[in-house]
Write a protein that holds these residues in place. Structure first.
Motif, PDB file in Angstrom:
ATOM      1  N   THR A  45       0.810  -1.207   0.000  1.00 33.08           N
ATOM      2  CA  THR A  45       0.000   0.000   0.000  1.00 33.08           C
ATOM      3  C   THR A  45       0.854   1.273   0.000  1.00 33.08           C
ATOM      4  O   THR A  45       0.321   2.365  -0.108  1.00 33.08           O
ATOM      5  N   LYS A  46       2.178   1.141   0.121  1.00 30.44           N
ATOM      6  CA  LYS A  46       3.067   2.303   0.069  1.00 30.44           C
ATOM      7  C   LYS A  46       2.983   2.943  -1.307  1.00 30.44           C
ATOM      8  O   LYS A  46       2.805   2.255  -2.308  1.00 30.44           O
ATOM      9  N   PRO A  47       3.184   4.252  -1.401  1.00 28.28           N
ATOM     10  CA  PRO A  47       3.276   4.869  -2.727  1.00 28.28           C
ATOM     11  C   PRO A  47       4.521   4.341  -3.455  1.00 28.28           C
ATOM     12  O   PRO A  47       5.526   4.030  -2.813  1.00 28.28           O
ATOM     13  N   PRO A  48       4.479   4.242  -4.779  1.00 24.79           N
ATOM     14  CA  PRO A  48       5.606   3.658  -5.507  1.00 24.79           C
ATOM     15  C   PRO A  48       6.921   4.415  -5.311  1.00 24.79           C
ATOM     16  O   PRO A  48       7.986   3.806  -5.290  1.00 24.79           O
ATOM     17  N   GLU A  49       6.857   5.728  -5.124  1.00 26.64           N
ATOM     18  CA  GLU A  49       8.101   6.485  -4.940  1.00 26.64           C
ATOM     19  C   GLU A  49       8.824   6.111  -3.654  1.00 26.64           C
ATOM     20  O   GLU A  49      10.035   6.305  -3.539  1.00 26.64           O
ATOM     21  N   GLN A  50       8.105   5.534  -2.688  1.00 26.65           N
ATOM     22  CA  GLN A  50       8.749   5.076  -1.455  1.00 26.65           C
ATOM     23  C   GLN A  50       9.496   3.755  -1.654  1.00 26.65           C
ATOM     24  O   GLN A  50      10.271   3.347  -0.800  1.00 26.65           O
ATOM     25  N   LEU A  51       9.261   3.093  -2.778  1.00 25.66           N
ATOM     26  CA  LEU A  51       9.964   1.842  -3.078  1.00 25.66           C
ATOM     27  C   LEU A  51      11.214   2.072  -3.930  1.00 25.66           C
ATOM     28  O   LEU A  51      12.044   1.176  -4.074  1.00 25.66           O
ATOM     29  N   LEU A  52      11.349   3.266  -4.509  1.00 27.74           N
ATOM     30  CA  LEU A  52      12.507   3.566  -5.352  1.00 27.74           C
ATOM     31  C   LEU A  52      13.776   3.712  -4.504  1.00 27.74           C
ATOM     32  O   LEU A  52      13.710   4.159  -3.356  1.00 27.74           O
ATOM     33  N   PRO A  53      14.944   3.338  -5.061  1.00 28.70           N
ATOM     34  CA  PRO A  53      16.200   3.524  -4.333  1.00 28.70           C
ATOM     35  C   PRO A  53      16.454   5.000  -4.010  1.00 28.70           C
ATOM     36  O   PRO A  53      16.211   5.880  -4.837  1.00 28.70           O
ATOM     37  N   THR A  54      16.927   5.258  -2.800  1.00 25.47           N
ATOM     38  CA  THR A  54      17.187   6.614  -2.329  1.00 25.47           C
ATOM     39  C   THR A  54      18.693   6.864  -2.286  1.00 25.47           C
ATOM     40  O   THR A  54      19.499   5.969  -2.545  1.00 25.47           O
ATOM     41  N   ARG A  55      19.071   8.080  -1.903  1.00 24.92           N
ATOM     42  CA  ARG A  55      20.483   8.428  -1.780  1.00 24.92           C
ATOM     43  C   ARG A  55      21.202   7.485  -0.815  1.00 24.92           C
ATOM     44  O   ARG A  55      22.305   7.028  -1.083  1.00 24.92           O
ATOM     45  N   SER A  56      20.583   7.175   0.303  1.00 22.31           N
ATOM     46  CA  SER A  56      21.234   6.272   1.268  1.00 22.31           C
ATOM     47  C   SER A  56      21.368   4.851   0.714  1.00 22.31           C
ATOM     48  O   SER A  56      22.252   4.109   1.112  1.00 22.31           O
ATOM     49  N   ASP A  57      20.505   4.473  -0.234  1.00 18.82           N
ATOM     50  CA  ASP A  57      20.600   3.147  -0.864  1.00 18.82           C
ATOM     51  C   ASP A  57      21.733   3.089  -1.884  1.00 18.82           C
ATOM     52  O   ASP A  57      22.434   2.083  -1.969  1.00 18.82           O
ATOM     53  N   VAL A  58      21.903   4.142  -2.676  1.00 19.84           N
ATOM     54  CA  VAL A  58      22.812   4.087  -3.832  1.00 19.84           C
ATOM     55  C   VAL A  58      24.170   4.725  -3.595  1.00 19.84           C
ATOM     56  O   VAL A  58      25.072   4.583  -4.422  1.00 19.84           O
ATOM     57  N   GLY A  59      24.328   5.468  -2.511  1.00 16.94           N
ATOM     58  CA  GLY A  59      25.606   6.128  -2.254  1.00 16.94           C
ATOM     59  C   GLY A  59      25.715   7.449  -2.996  1.00 16.94           C
ATOM     60  O   GLY A  59      24.748   7.948  -3.575  1.00 16.94           O
ATOM     61  N   THR A  60      26.919   8.000  -3.001  1.00 19.68           N
ATOM     62  CA  THR A  60      27.104   9.349  -3.541  1.00 19.68           C
ATOM     63  C   THR A  60      27.692   9.381  -4.948  1.00 19.68           C
ATOM     64  O   THR A  60      27.788  10.454  -5.542  1.00 19.68           O
ATOM     65  N   ILE A  61      28.107   8.255  -5.498  1.00 17.43           N
ATOM     66  CA  ILE A  61      28.713   8.254  -6.838  1.00 17.43           C
ATOM     67  C   ILE A  61      27.675   8.559  -7.912  1.00 17.43           C
ATOM     68  O   ILE A  61      27.982   9.199  -8.912  1.00 17.43           O
TER      69      ILE A  61
END
Length: 194
Positions: A45-61
Motif C-alpha cells: 500500500t506504500k506509494p511507488p516512490e517510497q519503493l525507489l532507491p534513495t540516496r542512502s541506498d545508492v551512495g554518492t557516486i
C-alpha cells in the motif's frame, strides 16, 4: 501381491512426473527464461516512490535525476507508478540506470502484466537471457549489446513481479568492463516490499 503394489506405485509416479512436465510446458510458456512460480499474495500500500532507491541506498557516486509519476499505463488493474533515473559519469563513460515501480490493484493483475511484457520480449527476440532471481519474486532478465556510433553499449533489463508490484530496471553501460547493476537495484526495491 507386494510386487504388484510396488510396480503400480512406480507406474503412478512415472505418470505423475510426465503429467507435471506436460503441465509445465503449458503453463510456463516463457521459456527459455528461468521463471519461478508466482509469488505469494502481497498487497503493498506504500506509494511507488517510497519503493525507489534513495540516496542512502545508492551512495554518492550516482546522480539521482528527478522522478516521474506514471498514471497512464494501459493495463488492467494498474493504479499508479513512478520512475527514477540514476547516472554515473566517469571519464567518457556513462552508466544510466532507470527504475520503474508500477502498482496494481491485486497480484493477479501485476502478474498478468509481467507475463504479457515478458512474452512480448520473447516474441521479438534479439537478446540473451540472464539469470535473474531475487527475493521471492518472479523475474526475467535480458542482455544485449548495441552501438551508438562507434561506442558499444551494454543494455541489461530486469523485470520482476512481487505481489501487486511490477518493477522494471534497465541499465545502459558505455564501459564494457563495468558490472551490471540491475540486480543490485532490483533488490533495493524488493527489499522495501514486505
Amino acid at each position: 501381491m507386494g510386487k504388484q503394489k510396488i510396480i503400480a506405485g512406480i507406474a503412478f509416479i512415472g505418470i505423475a512426473v510426465i503429467g507435471i512436465i506436460i503441465l509445465g510446458d503449458i503453463f510456463y510458456e516463457l521459456s527459455p527464461s528461468e521463471v519461478s512460480e508466482q509469488p505469494r499474495e502481497i498487497i503493498v500500500t506504500k506509494p511507488p516512490e517510497q519503493l525507489l532507491p534513495t540516496r542512502s541506498d545508492v551512495g554518492t557516486i550516482l546522480e539521482i535525476k528527478s522522478s516521474h509519476l506514471e498514471n497512464t499505463l494501459d493495463a488492467e488493474g494498474f493504479t499508479i507508478g513512478s520512475t527514477q533515473r540514476y547516472v554515473k559519469t566517469e571519464d567518457f563513460f556513462i552508466t544510466s540506470i532507470s527504475v520503474g515501480v508500477f502498482m496494481f490493484d491485486n497480484p493477479l493483475n501485476s502478474f498478468n502484466f509481467y507475463t504479457g511484457q515478458t512474452q512480448h520480449l520473447i516474441d521479438d527476440g534479439s537478446f540473451e537471457t540472464t539469470k535473474s532471481s531475487a527475493y521471492n519474486a518472479t523475474c526475467f532478465g535480458t542482455y544485449k549489446s548495441t552501438s551508438n556510433g562507434s561506442y558499444p553499449k551494454q543494455v541489461y533489463e530486469l523485470r520482476c513481479v512481487k505481489g501487486n508490484v511490477y518493477v522494471h530496471v534497465e541499465s545502459i553501460l558505455d564501459n564494457l568492463w563495468d558490472d551490471d547493476p540491475s540486480l543490485k537495484f532490483m533488490r533495493m526495491v524488493l527489499d522495501k516490499i514486505s
